[in-house]
Structures are given as C-alpha cells and as structure tokens.
Design a protein around this motif. Structure first.
Motif, PDB file in Angstrom:
ATOM      1  N   GLU A  88       0.880  -1.283   0.154  1.00 13.97           N
ATOM      2  CA  GLU A  88       0.030  -0.112   0.104  1.00 13.97           C
ATOM      3  C   GLU A  88       0.696   1.327   0.011  1.00 13.97           C
ATOM      4  N   GLY A  89       1.862   1.297   0.782  1.00 13.23           N
ATOM      5  CA  GLY A  89       2.745   2.546   0.760  1.00 13.23           C
ATOM      6  C   GLY A  89       3.393   3.026  -0.646  1.00 13.23           C
ATOM      7  N   LEU A  90       3.524   2.006  -1.495  1.00 15.28           N
ATOM      8  CA  LEU A  90       3.845   2.751  -2.852  1.00 15.28           C
ATOM      9  C   LEU A  90       2.689   3.568  -3.640  1.00 15.28           C
ATOM     10  N   THR A  91       1.499   2.976  -3.493  1.00 13.16           N
ATOM     11  CA  THR A  91       0.532   3.560  -4.072  1.00 13.16           C
ATOM     12  C   THR A  91       0.282   4.869  -3.374  1.00 13.16           C
ATOM     13  N   THR A  92       0.369   5.155  -2.256  1.00  5.95           N
ATOM     14  CA  THR A  92       0.437   6.388  -1.353  1.00  5.95           C
ATOM     15  C   THR A  92       1.256   7.313  -2.024  1.00  5.95           C
ATOM     16  N   ALA A  93       2.533   6.801  -1.952  1.00  2.70           N
ATOM     17  CA  ALA A  93       3.746   7.645  -2.612  1.00  2.70           C
ATOM     18  C   ALA A  93       3.520   7.941  -4.123  1.00  2.70           C
ATOM     19  N   LEU A  94       3.118   7.272  -4.785  1.00  5.43           N
ATOM     20  CA  LEU A  94       2.640   7.519  -6.284  1.00  5.43           C
ATOM     21  C   LEU A  94       1.597   8.607  -6.326  1.00  5.43           C
ATOM     22  N   TYR A  95       0.468   8.318  -5.448  1.00  5.93           N
ATOM     23  CA  TYR A  95      -0.470   9.426  -5.594  1.00  5.93           C
ATOM     24  C   TYR A  95      -0.008  10.892  -5.018  1.00  5.93           C
ATOM     25  N   ASP A  96       0.892  10.749  -4.255  1.00  8.46           N
ATOM     26  CA  ASP A  96       1.352  12.090  -3.597  1.00  8.46           C
ATOM     27  C   ASP A  96       2.318  12.672  -4.752  1.00  8.46           C
ATOM     28  N   ALA A  97       2.961  11.953  -5.421  1.00  7.13           N
ATOM     29  CA  ALA A  97       4.163  12.468  -6.370  1.00  7.13           C
ATOM     30  C   ALA A  97       3.484  12.757  -7.681  1.00  7.13           C
ATOM     31  N   LEU A  98       2.370  12.297  -8.101  1.00  3.33           N
ATOM     32  CA  LEU A  98       1.819  12.565  -9.487  1.00  3.33           C
ATOM     33  C   LEU A  98       0.701  13.553  -9.299  1.00  3.33           C
ATOM     34  N   THR A  99       0.658  14.334 -10.383  1.00  5.06           N
ATOM     35  CA  THR A  99      -0.523  15.314 -10.470  1.00  5.06           C
ATOM     36  C   THR A  99      -1.673  14.959 -11.403  1.00  5.06           C
ATOM     37  N   ILE A 100      -2.832  15.499 -11.055  1.00  9.00           N
ATOM     38  CA  ILE A 100      -3.807  15.119 -11.916  1.00  9.00           C
ATOM     39  C   ILE A 100      -3.552  15.283 -13.348  1.00  9.00           C
ATOM     40  N   GLU A 101      -2.897  16.348 -13.676  1.00  8.21           N
ATOM     41  CA  GLU A 101      -2.521  16.613 -15.207  1.00  8.21           C
ATOM     42  C   GLU A 101      -1.439  15.699 -15.654  1.00  8.21           C
ATOM     43  N   GLN A 102      -0.491  14.936 -14.881  1.00 10.93           N
ATOM     44  CA  GLN A 102       0.155  14.170 -15.381  1.00 10.93           C
ATOM     45  C   GLN A 102      -0.594  12.730 -15.812  1.00 10.93           C
ATOM     46  N   VAL A 103      -1.835  12.700 -15.028  1.00 12.11           N
ATOM     47  CA  VAL A 103      -2.501  11.299 -15.190  1.00 12.11           C
ATOM     48  C   VAL A 103      -3.704  11.263 -16.187  1.00 12.11           C
ATOM     49  N   MET A 104      -4.160  12.414 -16.080  1.00 10.19           N
ATOM     50  CA  MET A 104      -5.465  12.567 -16.927  1.00 10.19           C
ATOM     51  C   MET A 104      -5.305  12.391 -18.615  1.00 10.19           C
ATOM     52  N   THR A 105      -6.324  12.006 -19.257  1.00 10.63           N
ATOM     53  CA  THR A 105      -6.239  12.151 -20.798  1.00 10.63           C
ATOM     54  C   THR A 105      -6.402  13.315 -21.148  1.00 10.63           C
ATOM     55  N   LYS A 106      -5.511  13.908 -21.936  1.00 10.02           N
ATOM     56  CA  LYS A 106      -5.563  15.608 -22.430  1.00 10.02           C
ATOM     57  C   LYS A 106      -6.214  15.626 -23.733  1.00 10.02           C
ATOM     58  N   ASP A 107      -6.136  14.780 -24.532  1.00 12.21           N
ATOM     59  CA  ASP A 107      -6.753  15.180 -25.826  1.00 12.21           C
ATOM     60  C   ASP A 107      -7.950  14.524 -25.862  1.00 12.21           C
ATOM     61  N   LEU A 108      -8.798  15.298 -25.505  1.00 14.41           N
ATOM     62  CA  LEU A 108     -10.407  14.857 -25.354  1.00 14.41           C
ATOM     63  C   LEU A 108     -11.163  14.732 -26.652  1.00 14.41           C
ATOM     64  N   THR A 109     -11.815  14.216 -26.671  1.00  8.91           N
ATOM     65  CA  THR A 109     -13.164  14.262 -27.759  1.00  8.91           C
ATOM     66  C   THR A 109     -14.212  14.558 -27.058  1.00  8.91           C
ATOM     67  N   THR A 110     -14.893  15.719 -27.390  1.00 14.22           N
ATOM     68  CA  THR A 110     -16.166  16.074 -26.881  1.00 14.22           C
ATOM     69  C   THR A 110     -17.224  16.003 -27.867  1.00 14.22           C
ATOM     70  N   VAL A 111     -18.312  16.348 -27.282  1.00 12.35           N
ATOM     71  CA  VAL A 111     -19.572  16.090 -28.064  1.00 12.35           C
ATOM     72  C   VAL A 111     -20.570  17.360 -27.422  1.00 12.35           C
ATOM     73  N   GLN A 112     -21.283  18.181 -28.614  1.00 10.51           N
ATOM     74  CA  GLN A 112     -22.225  19.135 -28.145  1.00 10.51           C
ATOM     75  C   GLN A 112     -23.396  18.384 -27.567  1.00 10.51           C
ATOM     76  N   ASP A 113     -24.411  19.082 -26.583  1.00  9.10           N
ATOM     77  CA  ASP A 113     -25.390  18.599 -26.108  1.00  9.10           C
ATOM     78  C   ASP A 113     -26.521  18.425 -27.262  1.00  9.10           C
ATOM     79  N   SER A 114     -26.454  19.000 -28.464  1.00  5.62           N
ATOM     80  CA  SER A 114     -27.097  18.623 -29.343  1.00  5.62           C
ATOM     81  C   SER A 114     -26.911  17.496 -30.295  1.00  5.62           C
TER      82      SER A 114
END
Length: 157
Positions: A88-114
């Motif tokens: 468990e300690g390693l996951t906690t360390a990774l969570y603390d070391a990484l940012t949302i921006e580093q983990v998220m998908t950046k090149d998103l496909t989006t759609v309009q509400d219509s």
C-alpha cells in the motif's frame, strides 16, 4: 436485423422497431447533467475519493469552465498496479508524487449537447471510449457514458 443502417431488414422491408425520430434524439436527453468535476490543482487522492463516494468511473478535469481532460478509475488503476506487488505504501507515494495533469487524458473528444445519441454511439464505438464530456458551446453541460447508452437501449425494448 438492419442492412447498412437503413432501417430495412435483410428482406428489404422496413423493420418493425425502426423509428426515424429516435435517430435524431439529442444526447442531452440521456447524459448526466449534474457532473462531478475536479480541478487540475487537486490531489489524485481527491479523485480516488470522489470515484468511490459517487460510484462513478470518469471525472472531467476543468480549469475554470474549460474542460481540459478526463481522469478515470482505469487511470488510477494503472498507477496503482504496482500496489499488488509492493504494498500500500507505494501507491500512496505515487498518488502524492503525481498530479492530476500527469495522469489525466488530455486530448479529449467532446460532443455538443445537441449531438444525436446515434452519433455519440458511433464516436464511442469507433474510438473505444467509455465516456465523453458533453458541451453546450464551450462549457461543460454533462457527461455521457456507455452505461447511459445501455440504459437508453434497454428502455427501447
């Protein structure tokens, strides 16, 4: 069974459940409008808690009103995979070391509400996505997932 998406059966006759109006139904009718979001400055721990508390699998990442990414339960599982081997300690360390921006998908496909449900289904299937942010103009209006589509399909029968 439809041939070529035309609404015609293999025998060339109209299929009984074909309703051309349903092909024009906007995604706004099935999307989740009350979207849980996170800001890129929040901690990965916050994302994990929201996913668990809200029983969801995808969270749009916003900067102000702009959608800049998406983070999913699978993204978190990828970085905590080592947990199975190291504890468990390693996951906690990774969570603390990484940012949302580093983990998220950046090149998103989006759609309009219509955008129609039919078109959204095509986008999800072609790209093997499980969720899409839904925009109204430039602002986040909702999120549509494969679960939303399955519920919609189930309601049709």
């Amino acid at each position: 069974m439809r041939a070529g998406g035309s609404g015609l059966g293999l025998d060339g006759k109209q299929t009984p459940n074909h309703n051309p109006m349903k092909k024009r139904t906007p995604v706004s009718t099935i999307m989740t409008a009350d979207v849980v979001t996170v800001n890129k400055t929040q901690k990965i721990r916050d994302v994990e808690e929201l996913l668990k508390q809200k029983h969801i699998r995808h969270i749009p990442v916003v900067s102000g009103k702009e959608v800049i990414g998406m983070i999913s339960r699978t993204d978190l599982q990828k970085i905590s995979f080592v947990n199975d081997f190291e504890g468990e300690g390693l996951t906690t360390a990774l969570y603390d070391a990484l940012t949302i921006e580093q983990v998220m998908t950046k090149d998103l496909t989006t759609v309009q509400d219509s955008t129609t449900i039919h078109e959204v289904t095509d986008v999800l299937a072609a790209n093997e996505f499980h969720a899409l942010p839904v925009l109204k103009g430039e602002e986040l209006a909702g999120i549509v997932t494969t679960t939303d589509l399955l519920k919609y399909l189930s309601d049709q029968y």
